[in-house]
Design an enzyme around this catalytic site. Structure first.
Site, short mmCIF file in Angstrom:
data_model
loop_
_atom_site.label_atom_id
_atom_site.label_comp_id
_atom_site.label_asym_id
_atom_site.label_seq_id
_atom_site.Cartn_x
_atom_site.Cartn_y
_atom_site.Cartn_z
N TYR A 44 -10.11 8.88 -19.14
CA TYR A 44 -10.18 9.62 -18.34
C TYR A 44 -11.69 10.01 -18.40
CZ TYR A 44 -5.28 9.08 -17.93
OH TYR A 44 -4.21 8.67 -17.86
N ARG A 56 3.76 8.39 -4.49
CA ARG A 56 2.45 8.87 -4.31
C ARG A 56 2.08 9.81 -3.27
NH1 ARG A 56 -1.50 3.98 -4.91
NH2 ARG A 56 -0.16 2.46 -6.28
N HIS A 106 -11.28 -4.57 -3.49
CA HIS A 106 -10.36 -3.64 -3.93
C HIS A 106 -11.17 -2.35 -5.01
CE1 HIS A 106 -6.20 -2.77 -5.87
NE2 HIS A 106 -6.57 -1.96 -5.05
N THR A 147 -8.50 5.56 -8.96
CA THR A 147 -8.46 7.10 -8.36
C THR A 147 -9.23 8.08 -9.32
OG1 THR A 147 -6.82 6.46 -7.05
CG2 THR A 147 -6.87 8.95 -7.37
N ASN A 148 -8.58 7.76 -10.72
CA ASN A 148 -9.15 8.51 -11.88
C ASN A 148 -10.61 8.17 -12.10
OD1 ASN A 148 -6.69 9.78 -13.59
ND2 ASN A 148 -5.93 8.20 -12.46
N SER A 177 -4.27 -2.47 -9.21
CA SER A 177 -3.10 -1.51 -8.63
C SER A 177 -2.95 -0.64 -9.76
CB SER A 177 -2.22 -1.88 -7.65
OG SER A 177 -2.59 -2.71 -6.66
N ALA A 178 -2.87 0.66 -9.69
CA ALA A 178 -2.44 1.53 -10.80
C ALA A 178 -3.16 1.29 -12.13
CB ALA A 178 -1.02 1.64 -11.13
N CYS A 179 -4.48 0.82 -12.03
CA CYS A 179 -5.30 0.84 -13.34
C CYS A 179 -6.35 1.77 -13.44
CB CYS A 179 -5.58 -0.75 -13.34
SG CYS A 179 -4.16 -1.66 -13.81
N GLY A 180 -6.50 2.90 -12.64
CA GLY A 180 -7.52 3.63 -12.95
C GLY A 180 -8.61 4.08 -12.10
N ARG A 238 4.57 -2.27 -2.79
CA ARG A 238 4.21 -3.64 -2.15
C ARG A 238 5.16 -4.68 -2.83
NH1 ARG A 238 0.17 -5.55 -3.82
NH2 ARG A 238 -0.44 -4.14 -5.21
N TYR A 254 6.82 1.15 3.78
CA TYR A 254 6.30 1.86 2.34
C TYR A 254 4.63 1.30 2.43
CZ TYR A 254 5.73 4.27 -1.85
OH TYR A 254 5.17 5.16 -2.89
N GLY A 255 3.75 2.35 2.18
CA GLY A 255 2.43 1.87 1.65
C GLY A 255 1.83 0.88 2.19
N GLY A 256 1.25 -0.15 1.37
CA GLY A 256 0.44 -1.16 1.97
C GLY A 256 1.16 -2.26 2.92
N ASP A 264 -10.40 3.34 -3.35
CA ASP A 264 -9.45 1.96 -3.17
C ASP A 264 -10.16 0.91 -2.68
OD1 ASP A 264 -6.83 0.96 -3.95
OD2 ASP A 264 -6.59 0.71 -1.81
N LYS A 324 -4.40 -2.48 2.93
CA LYS A 324 -4.49 -3.58 2.45
C LYS A 324 -4.63 -4.98 3.12
CE LYS A 324 -4.84 -1.93 -1.32
NZ LYS A 324 -4.32 -1.11 -2.65
P1 GTP Z 1 -3.91 2.03 -6.68
O1 GTP Z 1 -4.18 3.05 -5.73
O2 GTP Z 1 -2.65 1.31 -7.02
O3 GTP Z 1 -5.15 1.03 -6.22
O4 GTP Z 1 -4.26 2.28 -7.94
P2 GTP Z 1 -5.79 3.11 -8.99
O5 GTP Z 1 -6.36 1.87 -9.40
O6 GTP Z 1 -6.33 4.03 -8.14
O7 GTP Z 1 -4.97 3.59 -10.15
P3 GTP Z 1 -4.91 5.05 -10.61
O8 GTP Z 1 -6.22 5.82 -10.90
O9 GTP Z 1 -4.02 6.23 -9.77
O10 GTP Z 1 -4.29 5.22 -12.40
C1 GTP Z 1 -2.85 4.94 -12.31
C2 GTP Z 1 -2.44 5.18 -13.73
O11 GTP Z 1 -3.48 4.88 -14.88
C3 GTP Z 1 -2.17 6.65 -13.94
O12 GTP Z 1 -0.81 6.71 -14.57
C4 GTP Z 1 -3.21 7.18 -14.78
O13 GTP Z 1 -2.72 8.15 -15.68
C5 GTP Z 1 -3.73 5.76 -15.45
N1 GTP Z 1 -5.12 5.82 -16.04
C6 GTP Z 1 -6.27 5.91 -15.28
N2 GTP Z 1 -7.35 6.19 -15.90
C7 GTP Z 1 -6.99 5.92 -17.11
C8 GTP Z 1 -7.59 5.97 -18.44
O14 GTP Z 1 -9.03 5.97 -18.46
N3 GTP Z 1 -6.94 5.74 -19.59
C9 GTP Z 1 -5.50 5.65 -19.59
N4 GTP Z 1 -5.11 5.57 -20.70
N5 GTP Z 1 -4.85 5.58 -18.42
C10 GTP Z 1 -5.57 5.79 -17.29
C1 SPV Z 2 -2.31 -0.92 -4.38
O1 SPV Z 2 -1.04 -1.19 -4.62
O2 SPV Z 2 -3.34 -1.26 -4.71
C2 SPV Z 2 -2.39 0.62 -3.58
C3 SPV Z 2 -1.11 1.05 -2.92
O3 SPV Z 2 -3.45 1.13 -3.32
S1 SPV Z 2 -0.78 0.10 -1.35
O4 SPV Z 2 -1.54 0.81 -0.39
O5 SPV Z 2 0.70 0.44 -1.42
O6 SPV Z 2 -0.88 -1.26 -1.61
MN MN Z 3 -5.14 -0.24 -4.35
#
Ligand code: GTP
Ligand code: SPV
Ligand code: MN
Length: 608
Positions: A514, A387, A244, A271-272, A266-269, A73, A215-217, A291, A224
């Site tokens: 995790y 992704r 979100h 999905t995990n 975003s990318a802070c966990g 994005r 790309y993506g969002g 998401d 988004k």
């Molecule tokens: P968007 O799709 O961008 O909205 O992101 P998201 O919030 O779904 O993020 P996602 O779960 O894909 O996590 C992104 C990164 O965070 C990955 O590199 C994971 O390995 C890392 N991560 C997730 N959970 C943890 C955790 O509990 N501890 C640590 N240290 N890293 C984590």
């Molecule tokens: C984010 O960035 O929070 C995502 C990926 O989930 S995107 O759909 O590209 O915005």
């Molecule tokens: Mn997101």
């Protein structure tokens, strides 16, 4: 489908008018079928844009490599074009809507030349649900069509639901790369230069205009753009929340169920956490969304969360059998991979997949790449924001109620971000208003999910900084108003602030994260039951040091550090909020929030 099969006169005219402007070679209306999806994928494989993966490794799956300028994005090119600048508020870019439409109309003029115009009728939320929202995206990208088919409900049933005059959110998209007579992409990802990219939202007229990025969002406009930025505006007017957030189902060993949502940047966990496998015995986590969640009151006075997507657009790097087995399983077939590495035998590979590269790879640029483990500076084979787009139904932990049109009743809402210091592992808000305060001050280290934001810690309120479609101060007020509208405050979800990302002085994770996050979920569950061991602190309600079972490798001293109030750190935090963050909202900042900041600061000073 042919355009003449559209029975909705307004929709048909809207498509024809945009075709007259963008001059595509043909117009095609998507029916969302498997045959359509397969045909488009074949076409992209043939043109060289997509690489088919080895059917023995990743059946039904393909790999795309995007342009290096088009990998995430772009917040600097994202606009909330409300009539007045104040309507967009301090967290958004703004251009006067008529001016922006004039600029973009000129960009769209002839932009689909040599391409097919696709009309994608899609629904966010289950088709027929009174809470679902219909959009129609017009695009000249086959990649976008295929991703939208995975991520949303696309096709005939949506058009039928619209009838002859139903309401839809109009969404324009063009990659901004017209083709001259006889020209083709030659397998190169089409997009426009950065200064011509626009991801524009018109909140008063509820329109989305996107140009220049595939790309993506930026391009999958249901996600988004509609389900968050435009939906926040609808939610403000209609009294609900578009967030979100992931949605998960937590079952305790006795079989009692609690639904939890969590908003992390975003990318802070998300999905995990949504797909977590607990490390504590007999607890179970199931997934409803990774998401986005739409929240509203049910008839019983509780808040319900509905999942609106049908797929996961998940971050690949760091996803391994160890960290997220269920995401790997979801993406084991019928998946679109973008910007990951390719092995010689036609499989995918990325940093943090859990094993070394099995030989030379083709990296996300399309170049030969040989892993050099001694070289910490080596450029990665997969882009950090690479992704997978995977159908939700392939996730082994998908909860049976994931597509329930009324959603699920929420017991707890989590806020969080990446904070190496200060913020403890978990604390609970005293009530909804205090929870709104905690959500408003969330900060996080910037990740690769956004292309153009300086690294470091930034405030990302409710993990919604890039996704609030109006003035963020008014959005805080809306959160407070939603809480006040509860017919019984005790039915509201409890609100928590979590931080999995604390680091030691030498840069190691203090908390394993995790699956071990289930230990924190257990305490949250107990808070909802009223059985948790808690202690009142200046920042909120916290677990006693022995309230959370310690994972292997975490010492008692670590646990104390994770669960103590860093008074000096928090005082600095308050100072930063007071001087550098809250003032930007001016009159739009609800008084209750600045008062809670005063209270927090006074309590911290008293504790010193
Ligand atoms: P968007 O799709 O961008 O909205 O992101 P998201 O919030 O779904 O993020 P996602 O779960 O894909 O996590 C992104 C990164 O965070 C990955 O590199 C994971 O390995 C890392 N991560 C997730 N959970 C943890 C955790 O509990 N501890 C640590 N240290 N890293 C984590
Ligand atoms: C984010 O960035 O929070 C995502 C990926 O989930 S995107 O759909 O590209 O915005
Ligand atoms: Mn997101």
């Amino acid at each position: 489908m042919n355009i003449n099969e559209i029975k909705h006169a307004g929709l048909k005219k809207w498509v024809e008018d945009f075709a007259a402007l963008t001059t595509p070679d043909k117009i095609y209306v998507c029916d969302g079928s498997k045959a359509e999806y397969d045909g488009l994928i074949d076409m992209m494989v043939e043109s060289g844009l997509a690489t088919r993966l080895n059917p023995e490794k990743k059946p039904g799956s393909v790999l795309f490599r995007s342009d290096p300028s088009d990998v995430a994005r772009v917040e600097k090119r994202t606009y909330i074009a409300s009539e007045k600048k104040e309507g967009a508020g301090p967290t958004n870019n703004w251009i006067e809507p008529h001016e922006l439409k004039k600029t973009m109309t000129e960009l769209y003029r002839g932009s689909m030349k040599g391409r097919t115009m696709y009309v994608i009728p899609f629904c966010m939320g289950p088709v027929g649900s009174e809470f679902a929202k219909v959009g129609v995206e017009i695009t000249d990208s086959e990649y976008v069509v295929c991703n939208m088919i995975i991520m949303t409900r696309v096709g005939k049933q949506v058009l039928e639901g619209l009838g002859k005059d139903g309401y839809f959110v109009p969404c324009y998209h063009s990659v901004g790369k017209p083709l001259a007579e006889g020209e083709s992409d030659h397998g190169i990802w089409p997009c426009a230069d950065m200064e011509h990219k626009y991801i524009a939202h018109f909140p008063e007229t509820r329109e989305i205009w996107s140009y220049g990025s595939g790309y993506g969002g930026n391009a999958l406009l249901g996600k988004k753009c509609l389900a968050l930025r435009i939906a926040t505006v609808l939610a403000r007017d209609e009294g609900w929340l578009a967030e979100h957030m992931l949605i998960l189902k937590l079952t305790n060993p006795e079989g009692k169920v609690r639904y939890i949502t969590a908003a992390f940047p975003s990318a802070c966990g998300k999905t995990n956490l949504a797909m977590l496998i607990p490390t504590i015995k007999d607890w179970k986590v199931e997934t409803l969304s990774d998401d986005i969640a739409w929240l509203r009151y049910g008839k019983d006075g509780r808040i319900y969360a509905m999942a609106v997507e049908t797929g996961f657009f998940g971050v690949a790097p760091g996803t391994s059998a160890q960290s997220n087995y269920n995401a790997l399983a979801a993406a084991s077939k019928n998946t679109i991979f973008t910007n990951v590495g390719l092995t010689e035998d036609g499989d995918v590979w990325w940093e943090g997949i859990g094993y070394d590269a099995p030989g030379p790879l083709t990296d996300w640029h399309g170049n030969k790449w040989v892993q050099d483990k001694g070289n910490k500076e080596q450029a990665p084979a997969a882009h950090p924001n690479s992704r997978f787009t995977a159908p939700a139904v392939q996730c082994p932990t998908l909860a049976k109620e994931w597509d329930d049109p009324k959603g699920v009743p929420v017991s707890a809402i989590l806020f969080g971000g990446r904070r190496p210091s200060t913020i403890p592992l978990v604390h609970m808000a005293r009530n909804w208003t205090h929870g709104t305060f905690l959500g408003s001050i969330v900060g996080s280290e910037v990740t690769a999910a956004t292309l153009d934001v300086a690294s470091g810690i930034r405030r990302d309120p409710m993990a919604m900084k890039p996704f609030i479609g109006y003035n963020a101060g008014d959005y805080f007020q809306h959160w407070l108003d939603v809480g006040k509208a509860a017919k019984d405050q005790s039915l509201l979800p409890k609100i928590f602030y979590v931080n999995w990302f604390r680091k030691t002085a030498d840069g190691k994770w203090l908390w394993p994260g995790y699956g071990d996050n289930s230990r924190v979920l257990k305490w949250i569950f107990e808070c909802c039951e009223g059985t948790a061991k808690t202690v009142d602190t200046p920042i909120g309600i916290m677990p006693t040091v022995d309230a959370i079972d310690r994972p292997e490798g975490v010492t008692e001293a670590d646990m104390k550090e994770l669960l103590s109030v860093d008074v000096d750190g928090w005082l600095k935090e308050c100072d930063d909020i007071r001087k550098n963050y809250y003032p930007q909202f001016g009159d739009h900042l609800p008084k209750e929030l600045s008062e809670l900041l005063d209270t927090l600061e006074a309590k911290l000073k008293a504790a010193k």
